[in-house]
Design an enzyme around this catalytic site. Structure first.
Site, PDB file in Angstrom:
ATOM      1  N   ASN A  51      47.979  29.437  42.280  1.00 44.45           N
ATOM      2  CA  ASN A  51      48.752  28.670  41.282  1.00 44.45           C
ATOM      3  C   ASN A  51      49.362  29.590  40.221  1.00 44.45           C
ATOM      4  O   ASN A  51      49.933  29.108  39.246  1.00 44.45           O
ATOM      5  CB  ASN A  51      47.886  27.587  40.607  1.00 44.45           C
ATOM      6  CG  ASN A  51      46.794  28.175  39.722  1.00 44.45           C
ATOM      7  OD1 ASN A  51      46.621  29.385  39.650  1.00 44.45           O
ATOM      8  ND2 ASN A  51      46.055  27.311  39.053  1.00 44.45           N
ATOM      9  N   VAL A  76      43.947  24.808  43.781  1.00 47.84           N
ATOM     10  CA  VAL A  76      42.867  24.436  44.715  1.00 47.84           C
ATOM     11  C   VAL A  76      42.075  23.205  44.261  1.00 47.84           C
ATOM     12  O   VAL A  76      41.322  22.635  45.054  1.00 47.84           O
ATOM     13  CB  VAL A  76      41.867  25.588  44.979  1.00 47.84           C
ATOM     14  CG1 VAL A  76      42.522  26.720  45.743  1.00 47.84           C
ATOM     15  CG2 VAL A  76      41.218  26.080  43.698  1.00 47.84           C
ATOM     16  N   TYR A 164      32.206  29.189  34.071  1.00 45.80           N
ATOM     17  CA  TYR A 164      32.369  30.172  35.156  1.00 45.80           C
ATOM     18  C   TYR A 164      31.068  30.306  35.944  1.00 45.80           C
ATOM     19  O   TYR A 164      31.042  30.141  37.166  1.00 45.80           O
ATOM     20  CB  TYR A 164      32.780  31.510  34.550  1.00 45.80           C
ATOM     21  CG  TYR A 164      33.099  32.586  35.566  1.00 45.80           C
ATOM     22  CD1 TYR A 164      34.255  32.528  36.336  1.00 45.80           C
ATOM     23  CD2 TYR A 164      32.257  33.686  35.737  1.00 45.80           C
ATOM     24  CE1 TYR A 164      34.565  33.530  37.248  1.00 45.80           C
ATOM     25  CE2 TYR A 164      32.560  34.694  36.643  1.00 45.80           C
ATOM     26  CZ  TYR A 164      33.713  34.614  37.394  1.00 45.80           C
ATOM     27  OH  TYR A 164      34.008  35.612  38.307  1.00 45.80           O
TER      28      TYR A 164
HETATM   29  P1  NAD Z   1      42.293  37.249  38.951  1.00 44.78           P
HETATM   30  O1  NAD Z   1      42.294  36.350  37.767  1.00 44.78           O
HETATM   31  O2  NAD Z   1      43.189  38.430  38.943  1.00 44.78           O
HETATM   32  O3  NAD Z   1      42.584  36.436  40.280  1.00 44.78           O
HETATM   33  C1  NAD Z   1      42.314  35.084  40.433  1.00 44.78           C
HETATM   34  C2  NAD Z   1      43.475  34.448  41.175  1.00 44.78           C
HETATM   35  O4  NAD Z   1      43.182  33.058  41.393  1.00 44.78           O
HETATM   36  C3  NAD Z   1      44.774  34.495  40.373  1.00 44.78           C
HETATM   37  O5  NAD Z   1      45.827  34.891  41.223  1.00 44.78           O
HETATM   38  C4  NAD Z   1      44.958  33.070  39.883  1.00 44.78           C
HETATM   39  O6  NAD Z   1      46.315  32.743  39.666  1.00 44.78           O
HETATM   40  C5  NAD Z   1      44.313  32.288  41.008  1.00 44.78           C
HETATM   41  N1  NAD Z   1      43.794  30.973  40.594  1.00 44.78           N
HETATM   42  C6  NAD Z   1      43.011  30.714  39.526  1.00 44.78           C
HETATM   43  N2  NAD Z   1      42.734  29.397  39.479  1.00 44.78           N
HETATM   44  C7  NAD Z   1      43.361  28.822  40.544  1.00 44.78           C
HETATM   45  C8  NAD Z   1      43.464  27.501  41.022  1.00 44.78           C
HETATM   46  N3  NAD Z   1      42.880  26.485  40.393  1.00 44.78           N
HETATM   47  N4  NAD Z   1      44.189  27.283  42.144  1.00 44.78           N
HETATM   48  C9  NAD Z   1      44.815  28.298  42.769  1.00 44.78           C
HETATM   49  N5  NAD Z   1      44.771  29.574  42.357  1.00 44.78           N
HETATM   50  C10 NAD Z   1      44.040  29.832  41.244  1.00 44.78           C
HETATM   51  O7  NAD Z   1      40.768  37.696  39.149  1.00 44.78           O
HETATM   52  P2  NAD Z   1      40.119  38.723  40.169  1.00 44.78           P
HETATM   53  O8  NAD Z   1      39.417  39.746  39.379  1.00 44.78           O
HETATM   54  O9  NAD Z   1      41.113  39.140  41.186  1.00 44.78           O
HETATM   55  O10 NAD Z   1      38.999  37.824  40.849  1.00 44.78           O
HETATM   56  C11 NAD Z   1      39.204  37.227  42.119  1.00 44.78           C
HETATM   57  C12 NAD Z   1      37.958  36.457  42.531  1.00 44.78           C
HETATM   58  O11 NAD Z   1      36.851  37.346  42.624  1.00 44.78           O
HETATM   59  C13 NAD Z   1      37.554  35.356  41.545  1.00 44.78           C
HETATM   60  O12 NAD Z   1      37.101  34.251  42.259  1.00 44.78           O
HETATM   61  C14 NAD Z   1      36.420  35.974  40.771  1.00 44.78           C
HETATM   62  O13 NAD Z   1      35.522  35.015  40.285  1.00 44.78           O
HETATM   63  C15 NAD Z   1      35.787  36.878  41.823  1.00 44.78           C
HETATM   64  N6  NAD Z   1      35.092  37.997  41.166  1.00 44.78           N
HETATM   65  C16 NAD Z   1      35.808  39.035  40.642  1.00 44.78           C
HETATM   66  C17 NAD Z   1      35.146  40.068  39.992  1.00 44.78           C
HETATM   67  C18 NAD Z   1      35.882  41.230  39.397  1.00 44.78           C
HETATM   68  O14 NAD Z   1      35.244  42.070  38.763  1.00 44.78           O
HETATM   69  N7  NAD Z   1      37.189  41.371  39.582  1.00 44.78           N
HETATM   70  C19 NAD Z   1      33.749  40.021  39.880  1.00 44.78           C
HETATM   71  C20 NAD Z   1      33.065  38.928  40.398  1.00 44.78           C
HETATM   72  C21 NAD Z   1      33.746  37.931  41.064  1.00 44.78           C
END
Ligand code: NAD
Ligand code: UDP
Length: 341
Positions: A51, A76, A164
Site C-alpha cells: 500500500n 492487506v 506492533y
Molecule cells: P518497511 O516499513 O520498509 O516495509 C514494510 C512494507 O509494508 C512497506 O513497503 C509498506 O508500504 C508495506 N505495508 C505496510 N502496511 C501495509 C498494509 N496494511 N498493506 C500493504 N502493505 C503494507 O519495513 P521493513 O524493515 O522492510 O520490514 C519488513 C517486514 O519485516 C515487516 O513485516 C517487519 O515487521 C519485519 N521485520 C523487519 C525488521 C527490520 O529490522 N527491518 C525486523 C523484524 C521484523
C-alpha cells in the site's frame, strides 16, 4: 492483474517447467524490495503487493517493466482483491519502524492480524507455502539473553509498542492455528534488527537516523543513556535466510530467529557511525521511548542447523555500504537532511 502467473520455461529435457509464482506483501519496503530482487534473479515470477505506506516506488522502480514482476497496490487489511495463483507467499506487509507503527497503532495491529488472516486464507486455498516476517519484538523487553525461540517473551500488552508486538504475536498464533486445523504450510521467521541500503532517510530507526544526522553534521540522537543493545544484521543476509527458510520441508514451521548475534550498545553503534562517516556531529541524549527493550541478541542455533546459514557481513562492512547509499540519497534528496535534524 492477470489471473494466473502461468509463464512456463523449458527444462533441459524439453518438458515445460513452470516458474515459481511468489507473492511478496510489503515488497516495496526496505527488506521486501531486496527480497523481490533476489527472487527475480532466481527465476521466480513475483507479485509485489503493497500500500506504499512506508514503502516506496523507488525501491522497486528498476523492476517495473520486467515481465516477471508486477505491482499490486493494495492494503492487506482488506481481502485480496484479485484472484492470484501462487506457490509461495512472503508476508512482510507491516510498518517496522517504531515511529511509523506508533503513528497509526490501530491500523498496525489490523495489518498484522487481518493481513495474516487474509493471506493465510489465500495460502490455504492454493496449498501455497506462506512465510510470516515476524520479529524479535515477540520477546519484548527480554529477561534472558541471547533469546532462543523457546523464550515466550516479556511484552507490555497495553503500551505504545503493543500494536506492533502483540499484532505480530497474534499473527504467529493465527499461523500455527491454520497449520494445526487446516494443514496450511507455514514458516515463521523472527527477524532481528536488519539494516542496509533502501531504508528511507526519514524511516526513524536508529541506523538511518544516526547515519543521516552524521552525514548532515547535525546532532546525533541517542535515546536513553545508550547502554541498551541491539544486534544488527545486513539486509542481504536476512533475505538469504528468508529464502532458505521458505525452501525447507513442510515439517519446518519455525519459529526461527534470523539475525546477527554481534550485540552492540547504541553508544558503540553511534560512535562507529560517527567515526566511519568522518562526522563532527555531537552525540546528544534524548529520552528513552516507553518500553524500549534493554537488550536484544538472537540465539541463532536453529537457523544454523535448519538453514545452514550464518551471517558473515561484519558491522563495519555493512555500515560502509549503507553509509555510501545514504550519501547518494542525501545528494538526491537534500531536504532529507532537515527531516531527522
Ligand atoms: P518497511 O516499513 O520498509 O516495509 C514494510 C512494507 O509494508 C512497506 O513497503 C509498506 O508500504 C508495506 N505495508 C505496510 N502496511 C501495509 C498494509 N496494511 N498493506 C500493504 N502493505 C503494507 O519495513 P521493513 O524493515 O522492510 O520490514 C519488513 C517486514 O519485516 C515487516 O513485516 C517487519 O515487521 C519485519 N521485520 C523487519 C525488521 C527490520 O529490522 N527491518 C525486523 C523484524 C521484523
Ligand atoms: N534509537 C536511538 N536514536 C535514534 C533512534 C533509535 O538511540 O535516533 C535507539 C532506540 O531507542 C532503540 C535502538 O536505538 O534503543 C534501536 O531502535 P530502532 O528504532 O532502530 O529499532 P527497535 O529495535 O527499537 O525496534
Amino acid at each position: 492483474m492477470q489471473r494466473a502467473m502461468t509463464h512456463a520455461r523449458m527444462t533441459r529435457g524439453g518438458a515445460p517447467r513452470r516458474s515459481l509464482r511468489v507473492l511478496v506483501t510489503g515488497g516495496a519496503g526496505f527488506v521486501g524490495s531486496h527480497l523481490c530482487d533476489r527472487l527475480i534473479e532466481r527465476g521466480a515470477h513475483v507479485v509485489c503487493l503493497d500500500n506504499l505506506s512506508t514503502g516506496r516506488r523507488q525501491n522497486i522502480e528498476h523492476l517495473i517493466g520486467n515481465p516477471r514482476f508486477s505491482l499490486l497496490l493494495h492494503d492487506v487489511v482488506e481481502p485480496i482483491p484479485v484472484p492470484l495463483e501462487v506457490d509461495e507467499i512472503y508476508n512482510l506487509a507491516c510498518p517496522a519502524s517504531p515511529p511509523a507503527y506508533s503513528a497509526a497503532p490501530i491500523h498496525t495491529t489490523m495489518t498484522s492480524v487481518l493481513g495474516a488472516r487474509n493471506l493465510l486464507e489465500l495460502a490455504t486455498e492454493q496449498n501455497a507455502k506462506i512465510l510470516q516476517a515476524s520479529t524479535s519484538e515477540i520477546y519484548g523487553d527480554p529477561e534472558v539473553s541471547p533469546q532462543p525461540e523457546t523464550y515466550w517473551g516479556h511484552v507490555d500488552p497495553i503500551g505504545p509498542r503493543a500494536c506492533y508486538d502483540e499484532g505480530k504475536r497474534c499473527a504467529e498464533s493465527l499461523f500455527f492455528d491454520h497449520a494445526r486445523i487446516l494443514g496450511t504450510r507455514i514458516k515463521i521467521a523472527r527477524i532481528f534488527n536488519t539494516y542496509g541500503p533502501r531504508m528511507s532517510t526519514d524511516d526513524g530507526r536508529v541506523t538511518s537516523n544516526l547515519i543521516v544526522q552524521a552525514l548532515s553534521g547535525t546532532d546525533m540522537t541517542v535515546y536513553g543513556d545508550g547502554s541498551q543493545t541491539r544486534s544488527f544484521c545486513y539486509v542481504d543476509e536476512t533475505v538469504e535466510a528468508l529464502i532458505r527458510l521458505m525452501a525447507t520441508p513442510d515439517a519446518v514451521a519455525g519459529p526461527v530467529n534470523i539475525g546477527n548475534p554481534d550485540e552492540r550498545t547504541i553508544n558503540d553503534f553511534a560512535a562507529i557511525v560517527r567515526r566511519m562517516t568522518g562526522s563532527r556531529s555531537q552525540i546528544i541524549y534524548r529520552p528513552l521511548p516507553v518500553d524500549d527493550p534493554r537488550r536484544r541478541c538472537p540465539d541463532i542455533g536453529q537457523a544454523v542447523r535448519l538453514l545452514d546459514w550464518l551471517p558473515n557481513v561484519g558491522l563495519e562492512e555493512g555500515l560502509a555500504r549503507t553509509i555510501a547509499y545514504f550519501r547518494d540519497e542525501l545528494v538526491r534528496l537534500p531536504m532529507a537532511r532537515e527531516a531527522v535534524a
